[in-house]
Write an enzyme that holds these catalytic residues in place. Sequence first.
Site, short mmCIF file in Angstrom:
data_model
loop_
_atom_site.label_atom_id
_atom_site.label_comp_id
_atom_site.label_asym_id
_atom_site.label_seq_id
_atom_site.Cartn_x
_atom_site.Cartn_y
_atom_site.Cartn_z
N ASN A 24 0.85 -1.37 -0.18
CA ASN A 24 -0.01 -0.05 -0.07
C ASN A 24 1.06 1.21 0.08
O ASN A 24 1.79 1.42 0.88
CB ASN A 24 -0.95 0.03 1.01
N GLU A 25 0.86 1.95 -1.19
CA GLU A 25 1.84 2.92 -1.27
C GLU A 25 3.11 2.67 -0.97
O GLU A 25 3.93 3.42 -0.28
CB GLU A 25 1.46 4.52 -0.56
#
Length: 86
Positions: free
Chosen positions: A50-51
């Site tokens: 995630n990111e």
Amino acid sequence: MAVDDLQPYIDDALDLIEFANGPVTSKWGALRAKMGHPNPFNLKEIAIGNEQWGPLYPERLAKFVEQIRTKYPNIKICGSAGPSPN
């Protein structure tokens, strides 16, 4: 975290897929059934990260992809590009 320390996280991803899609005769499919969902959820995709960005992410992602593809070749694997695609 070194790439070699990822196995517990990879195992979690594999267990999650088994929970969602496995038969009730498997460890995780049986737990799903016990929780009131005997039919598989038919999970089709899983996201890893995630990111995430930087040089370690592709190395770590490759380890997940290798093991997920081996055990569940039909699951689509979504990666991350971080805050910008470059």
